[in-house]
Design a protein around this motif. Structure first.
Motif, mmCIF file in Angstrom:
data_model
loop_
_atom_site.group_PDB
_atom_site.id
_atom_site.type_symbol
_atom_site.label_atom_id
_atom_site.label_comp_id
_atom_site.label_asym_id
_atom_site.label_seq_id
_atom_site.Cartn_x
_atom_site.Cartn_y
_atom_site.Cartn_z
ATOM 1 N N ALA A 150 51.451 49.954 36.594
ATOM 2 C CA ALA A 150 50.391 49.823 35.585
ATOM 3 C C ALA A 150 49.278 48.884 36.018
ATOM 4 O O ALA A 150 48.095 49.130 35.741
ATOM 5 N N TYR A 151 49.613 47.791 36.720
ATOM 6 C CA TYR A 151 48.621 46.750 36.991
ATOM 7 C C TYR A 151 48.402 46.461 38.474
ATOM 8 O O TYR A 151 47.598 45.594 38.813
ATOM 9 N N GLY A 152 49.088 47.192 39.340
ATOM 10 C CA GLY A 152 48.825 47.073 40.764
ATOM 11 C C GLY A 152 49.424 45.856 41.425
ATOM 12 O O GLY A 152 49.193 45.623 42.614
ATOM 13 N N MET A 153 50.197 45.065 40.692
ATOM 14 C CA MET A 153 50.833 43.884 41.260
ATOM 15 C C MET A 153 52.054 43.544 40.420
ATOM 16 O O MET A 153 52.124 43.908 39.240
ATOM 17 N N PRO A 154 53.036 42.857 40.991
ATOM 18 C CA PRO A 154 54.225 42.493 40.210
ATOM 19 C C PRO A 154 53.893 41.447 39.157
ATOM 20 O O PRO A 154 52.840 40.794 39.211
ATOM 21 N N PRO A 155 54.789 41.257 38.183
ATOM 22 C CA PRO A 155 54.482 40.330 37.076
ATOM 23 C C PRO A 155 54.130 38.916 37.519
ATOM 24 O O PRO A 155 53.226 38.305 36.944
ATOM 25 N N HIS A 156 54.804 38.389 38.538
ATOM 26 C CA HIS A 156 54.517 37.004 38.929
ATOM 27 C C HIS A 156 53.114 36.877 39.530
ATOM 28 O O HIS A 156 52.423 35.882 39.288
ATOM 29 N N SER A 157 52.665 37.887 40.290
ATOM 30 C CA SER A 157 51.304 37.846 40.840
ATOM 31 C C SER A 157 50.277 38.011 39.732
ATOM 32 O O SER A 157 49.233 37.344 39.721
ATOM 33 N N TRP A 158 50.563 38.915 38.794
ATOM 34 C CA TRP A 158 49.652 39.108 37.662
ATOM 35 C C TRP A 158 49.526 37.826 36.859
ATOM 36 O O TRP A 158 48.421 37.449 36.448
ATOM 37 N N LEU A 159 50.649 37.135 36.654
ATOM 38 C CA LEU A 159 50.628 35.898 35.867
ATOM 39 C C LEU A 159 49.801 34.825 36.562
ATOM 40 O O LEU A 159 49.038 34.102 35.913
ATOM 41 N N THR A 160 49.926 34.709 37.876
ATOM 42 C CA THR A 160 49.105 33.739 38.608
ATOM 43 C C THR A 160 47.627 34.040 38.420
ATOM 44 O O THR A 160 46.818 33.137 38.188
ATOM 45 N N HIS A 172 44.445 39.889 43.549
ATOM 46 C CA HIS A 172 43.948 39.517 42.234
ATOM 47 C C HIS A 172 43.027 40.623 41.734
ATOM 48 O O HIS A 172 42.762 41.605 42.423
ATOM 49 N N SER A 173 42.524 40.445 40.536
ATOM 50 C CA SER A 173 41.543 41.377 39.980
ATOM 51 C C SER A 173 40.529 40.584 39.176
ATOM 52 O O SER A 173 40.718 39.399 38.904
ATOM 53 N N HIS A 174 39.439 41.251 38.795
ATOM 54 C CA HIS A 174 38.364 40.603 38.051
ATOM 55 C C HIS A 174 38.141 41.324 36.715
ATOM 56 O O HIS A 174 38.339 42.533 36.620
ATOM 57 N N GLU A 175 37.696 40.571 35.733
ATOM 58 C CA GLU A 175 37.366 41.184 34.448
ATOM 59 C C GLU A 175 36.097 42.017 34.539
ATOM 60 O O GLU A 175 35.919 42.969 33.793
ATOM 61 N N GLY A 176 35.194 41.645 35.437
ATOM 62 C CA GLY A 176 33.963 42.392 35.641
ATOM 63 C C GLY A 176 33.949 43.069 36.994
ATOM 64 O O GLY A 176 34.997 43.323 37.606
ATOM 65 N N PHE A 177 32.752 43.363 37.505
ATOM 66 C CA PHE A 177 32.572 44.091 38.754
ATOM 67 C C PHE A 177 32.397 43.141 39.936
ATOM 68 O O PHE A 177 32.063 41.967 39.762
#
Length: 286
Positions: free
Chosen positions: A213-223, A36-41
């Motif tokens: 571009a986002y470091g993960m496939p679309p299904h992981s990004w969507l989750t 996952h990723s975060h909007e902040g730090f």
């Protein structure tokens, strides 16, 4: 106060005395964080045990005395690095809070971030734990002061101005369009094949471009995006079952599973903490 499961516990909360900051203090043994990723730090300090953090450049081992620094939108996952797990204190300052501190106390300009992901810095690790203690005691003056001291120390030693974005290549543009479509249709997303067809590309080409571009496939990004949206709904008072349906999870258990693997606590515990007024202590066990 904390979401508990046998020998694991976690508390994920906000302290009104320091706007723009989320806090997580936890002990995990079997729990693992999905990518996952975060909007902040993320600023984390392990107190006991070892946390293995899987970053795009490889796995780092966070031990007591180290500080983990993760910039916004950098994908990562984590799990225990030893059988006994790990306990830690983590701060999630917003991008705006970090930018404001950098502008006031450093020479860094532009989009600010950290050049390293992990550093040996026992003093700053103790400061991160001290921010938690002050917040749990309701001491806004101490929590805010200690947070700013810790951030300034890290920025001065390991901060950098992140490079400006270059013009988007064709694949990156396609990935951005795919992301926008997934955001718009979060509750009922298209298949990979349908999404690729709408964007005039092939499924595997889209898969490669999106991951680049986002470091993960679309299904992981969507989750990840669904969990972010669910967090906002829970903070606004929406019931977990309603939040699950609104963002496209099949039911509340589906939300619970993914939410816990990304946020670190179940949605019910997350919402209860947001509804509380923090005046005194009552944190999780040590």
């Amino acid at each position: 106060m904390a979401a508990e499961r046998k020998d694991e516990w976690a508390r994920h909360w906000q302290f009104p005395g320091v706007p723009g900051l989320d806090l997580l203090r936890a002990r995990y043994v079997r729990h693992s964080f999905a990518r996952h990723s975060h909007e902040g730090f993320v600023l984390g300090a392990v107190r006991r045990g070892i946390e293995d953090v899987i970053m795009p450049q490889g796995t780092i081992r966070a031990r007591p005395g180290t500080v983990v620094m993760i910039n916004p939108e950098v994908p990562h996952s984590a799990h225990a690095g030893v059988p006994e797990g790990w306990s830690y204190a983590t701060l999630y300052p917003s991008s705006q809070l970090i930018a404001d501190i950098a502008e006031e106390e450093t020479t860094l300009r532009g989009t600010v971030g950290f050049a390293e992901t992990i550093v040996d810095d026992e003093d700053t690790a103790r400061l991160i734990a001290a921010v938690h203690r002050a917040a749990e005691e309701g001491n806004a003056l101490a929590a805010d002061s200690l947070l700013r001291i810790a951030v300034v120390r890290l920025l001065r030693s390991h901060g950098q101005s992140l490079p400006a974005r270059t013009p988007l290549a064709a694949g990156t543009r396609t990935a951005a369009l795919a992301r926008n479509l997934l955001e718009e249709r979060m509750a009922e997303p298209p298949s990979l094949e349908r999404l690729a067809h709408e964007l005039g590309t092939s499924p595997f080409a889209l898969l490669r471009a999106f991951k680049a571009a986002y470091g993960m496939p679309p299904h992981s990004w969507l989750t990840n995006a669904r969990v972010r949206s669910a967090r906002r709904l829970l903070e606004a008072g929406t019931a977990p079952a309603e939040a699950a349906a609104a963002v496209g999870f099949t039911d509340q258990p589906h939300l619970n599973r993914h939410f816990t693997r990304i946020v670190g606590v179940p949605p019910g515990a997350y919402q209860r903490e947001r509804a509380r007024t923090y005046k005194t202590g009552g944190g999780a066990p040590t």
